[in-house]
Design an enzyme around this catalytic site. Sequence first.
Site, short mmCIF file in Angstrom:
data_model
loop_
_atom_site.label_atom_id
_atom_site.label_comp_id
_atom_site.label_asym_id
_atom_site.label_seq_id
_atom_site.Cartn_x
_atom_site.Cartn_y
_atom_site.Cartn_z
N ARG A 48 -1.81 89.72 39.87
CA ARG A 48 -2.16 88.30 39.64
C ARG A 48 -3.61 88.08 39.19
NH1 ARG A 48 -1.90 84.48 42.54
NH2 ARG A 48 -0.67 83.11 41.20
N CYS A 92 -7.85 102.55 35.44
CA CYS A 92 -8.73 102.67 34.28
C CYS A 92 -8.61 101.47 33.36
CB CYS A 92 -8.39 103.94 33.52
SG CYS A 92 -8.52 105.34 34.60
#
Length: 420
Positions: A315, A344
């Site tokens: 979210r 990453c």
Amino acid sequence: MTTGYRKNTLHMEDVALEEIAASFGTPVYCYSAGKIEQNFNAYRQALSAVMSSDDFTICYACKANSNLAVLRLLQKQGAGADIVSGGELYRALKAGISPKKIVYSGVGKSTAELEEAIKRGLFQINVESEPELEMISRIAVRLRKKVAVAFRVNPNVDARTHAKITTGKKENKFGVDIRYAPALYARAKQLPGVVAAGVAVHIGSQLTALGPFRNAYKRVADLVRLLRRQGHDITRVDLGGGIGITYKDEIPPDLHLYALMVRDIISPLGVHVIIEPGRSIVGNAGLLLSRVVQVKKGRDKKFLILDAAMNDLLRPSLYGAYHAVVPCEKAPAKTIYDVVGPVCETGDTFLVNEKLPELKAGDLVAIMTSGAYGAVMASNYNTRPLAGEVLVKGRKFARVRDAQTVADIVSKDKIPGWVA
Ligand code: LLP
């Protein structure tokens, strides 16, 4: 029932979160059964105050959190289910929810999914287009069934919520334009496999004002009156998802006022009312428990690197949503951190410039209000296993989903002979 500090240690109900971390590791989602029940009953009580309990069905939106234990908990409270896929149908039935209390929404249902739904005799299928209506009728005729349907209408109302979770504007992919509804109900009448018994609407999620609901519901009520004048026997109205919740400082609408609005606008129609709340049942009943992996000093910033990431709770990255991060040992807030995950991606950031207590590697934190649209939106990005889920009730807690292992994730990969 609530989550809060006891003697400076964060508890969910009567369980210290550090006990859960010690038993099951982190990251792990924790859900309070008591809070889920309380949230569900708040809807039931608010609606019961304005209409007879036979006149409404609360179909919990499984998409918010579809863990079987959560569904069973709600089933025992009398909940039905709102589903959007064959997968959710499978879960709802497995949790013991009666097909007679299941509503099937969703913008692109496949033939196989519809077949299964029609065989099971669900309460209602919400139709998203004329071709879908025709497809449902064809399948129903083949299976010698008659299916109760409702058109999901798009009332072109701005829900005033995040653009990615607004669904009731004319440019959104959802529903059928409310102006075309009369033609579609007329078409339904000609088809042998369907009975158009209802009208459905859902304008978006995380609505923190009643105004948009009111506008949409008024348009639906007008449509029901129009359709009745045209000879259609409309006996049900599906009002879509529930009210918004507090993540930071939002003030959600009062459920009693919501119920009074439903009474004023919808009750005069004498229809059966369906509502499909998801977020407001499970959102504030859950958190994502995580450990600090590292504290890293940047040039101008301090990064608190957690073992939970965007793959566990999407979210913040997807919607810029705020989820408070709370230390499991209470201490005065004095250090400014960016709270990030190990994935990453720069987007793997939970909070920017947040004042928290001084924390160190190994400390536990809770990412709050993660019971809705948390675990269900998780992914295996970076080959990170899906985290486990734990349900808490009083002093009891139990794992309701085991964490995946890396071997689980990789087990479906195959190397073709011509590569090996
Ligand atoms: N009914 C329908 C047809 C829906 O599309 C939804 C949510 C609901 C009910 C439940 O709405 P609620 O009571 O939860 O507001 N992933 C997003 C939320 C997507 C909501 C999609 N539809 C988020 O994390 O904010």
